[in-house]
Design an enzyme around this catalytic site. Structure first.
Site, PDB file in Angstrom:
ATOM      1  N   GLU A 221     -11.029  37.132  28.022  1.00  0.00           N
ATOM      2  CA  GLU A 221     -12.234  37.359  27.225  1.00  0.00           C
ATOM      3  C   GLU A 221     -13.247  38.042  28.129  1.00  0.00           C
ATOM      4  OE1 GLU A 221     -12.113  37.151  24.237  1.00  0.00           O
ATOM      5  OE2 GLU A 221     -10.438  35.802  23.883  1.00  0.00           O
ATOM      6  N   CYS A 255     -21.863  38.214  26.708  1.00  0.00           N
ATOM      7  CA  CYS A 255     -20.835  39.255  26.624  1.00  0.00           C
ATOM      8  C   CYS A 255     -20.915  40.017  25.305  1.00  0.00           C
ATOM      9  CB  CYS A 255     -19.442  38.648  26.804  1.00  0.00           C
ATOM     10  SG  CYS A 255     -19.003  37.387  25.579  1.00  0.00           S
TER      11      CYS A 255
END
Length: 465
Positions: A221, A255
């Site tokens: 991720e 993110c």
């Protein structure tokens, strides 16, 4: 200023190998846990988060220097509890074998989901609890054990996490190992049955190389430069407010944060004015505002200043806060357009035609998210059909990650694999094919020589257009 919490002594490779060995031996001895055991483990994680939420928020504030209790409870506790509760509610459904079509009518073909074994979690500093403990929803639902290596950048949170997990779990169920980069590097070299890493793309290359030595399956991720597109039919004020809400959340240290925004060239000044107004409404007296999170430490603050030297100087204040900053019409060679920003800086790129925006997005690595604001459904279809990203939110930012049933993950440079909801259960499970053969005579003799007219007739009839 951030108080300095000593980093725990690095956990050695030998100690981690021994811990992994104990977890694996316990897993193999006990076999796949029943649903009651899985739910009990999920419930224990939920209880830790709920019962110690104030201590968690305090540790996060210590690590960041300035992070509001409300932000920490929302972003690091509420999100985890939601993921865990969702897994608990749907676990019985997920565990049912999947039935599939078989060659013979009385044969049974099904998929049974088995736990993989021991899963390693290498988590980052920006959401220390969410990104370390939310994956446990899928990991525990699937019946696995887990080892967690939290980031050394947030040492108070890591130390508290280690204490909390040790108080509620035997080390053969879940364990936390602490340390700096050396421990992280050693952690990735362990022969886990699955490894999930959340962090930067540059480090992901090293994680993937280390995992390859053990053929360890990976979920990566990462991040990337998630673009925002403001269509000409969008409500400009609403779009600016929603973009800045997420861009300033955790001071852009997310993110999924909007990395840059494409705005029609005739609307750039209006967008900027709406963005400034939105920030002023959320954070009056920004410099000492308790709701505004600071940069996690001096090093990350300095990195943002380096890529954006025009940022306003907030040095005379109690934490490493950095005000939101718009960069209007940046040039391509600027670092803010080359590197993932991970801070409260937003380049605004004017455009004339949506085709140019699509081409510019396609020319770059695929982002973790794409955000599109418009009321034009034809243009929306054009944008979504001609771009690729880990996920998409239309007329907002980051909202797709709040839908627990949707997969969360990147593509290409923004990651591989996905979790959340059932996708997490599947990611951390082995789909085992189980076939019960038919009792029909044909099932036994079909493949057995000598082949005769019957087989030739069957093949002639079966192999056709």
């Amino acid at each position: 200023m951030n108080t300095v919490t000593p980093i725990a002594t690095d956990t050695s490779l030998d100690v981690m190998k021994a811990l992994l060995g104990r977890q694996r031996a316990s897993f193999l001895r006990d076999g796949p846990p029943g649903i009651e055991t899985r739910i009990d483990r999920i419930d224990r994680v939920i209880a830790l988060l709920v019962d110690h939420k104030d201590a968690i928020a305090a540790a996060l504030s210590e690590d960041f220097g300035s992070r509001s209790v409300e932000a920490s409870l929302l972003l690091d506790v509420f999100t985890c509890v939601g993921s865990l509760k969702y897994a608990k509610a749907h676990l019985a459904e997920w565990l049912k074998p999947e039935q599939h079509e078989a060659l013979f009518p009385d044969a049974v073909a099904e998929v049974v989901y088995q736990p993989k074994g021991v899963v390693g979690i290498l988590s980052p500093w920006n959401f220390p609890y969410q990104l370390a403990l939310a994956p446990l929803a899928g990991i525990l639902a699937a019946g696995n054990r887990a080892m967690i290596k939290p980031s050394e950048v947030t040492p108070a949170s890591a130390a508290l996490m280690a204490d909390l997990i040790a108080s509620a779990f035997d080390e053969t169920e879940i364990a936390v190992v602490q340390g700096g980069p050396a421990t992280g590097t050693a952690f990735t070299s362990l022969a886990f049955d699955h490894l999930i890493f959340t962090g930067g793309t540059a480090i992901a290359h090293h994680v993937m190389r280390a995992a390859a030595e053990n053929l360890t399956p990976l979920t990566l991720e990462l991040g990337g430069k998630s673009p925002v597109i403001i269509g000409r039919s969008a409500d400009l004020a609403d779009a600016a407010r929603r973009v800045m809400t997420v861009k300033t959340l955790n001071a852009g240290q997310i993110c999924l944060a909007p990395d840059h925004v494409y705005v029609p060239e005739e609307s750039v000044e209006a967008f900027a004015a709406h963005a400034v107004a939105a920030v002023g409404a959320m954070y009056p007296a920004l410099k000492e505002n308790p709701d505004y999170t600071s940069m996690v430490n001096a090093r990350h603050h300095a990195r943002i200043v380096e890529i954006n030297p025009a940022a306003e100087n907030f040095s005379q204040q109690s934490a490493h806060r950095m005000p939101p900053n718009l960069i209007l019409d940046p040039t391509e060679e600027m670092r803010v357009l080359q590197e993932e920003i991970f801070g409260p800086v937003l380049p605004v790129l004017p455009y004339r035609d949506i085709a140019d925006v699509i081409d510019r997005i396609k020319a770059k690595p695929r982002p973790l998210a794409l955000y599109y604001f418009s009321q034009d459904q034809q243009e929306e279809a054009r944008v979504l059909d001609n771009t690729t990203s880990g996920g998409v939110t239309v007329n907002d930012c980051m909202s797709h990650v709040t839908a627990e049933g949707l997969p969360f993950g990147g593509v290409g440079h923004s990651g591989m694999g996905a979790y959340h909801g059932k996708f997490g259960f599947l990611a951390f499970s082995h789909p085992r094919a189980v076939y019960h053969q038919s009792r029909m005579v044909e099932a036994e003799y079909m493949m057995r020589p000598p082949y005769g007219e019957g087989m030739r007739g069957f093949l002639a009839a079966a192999i056709c257009k």
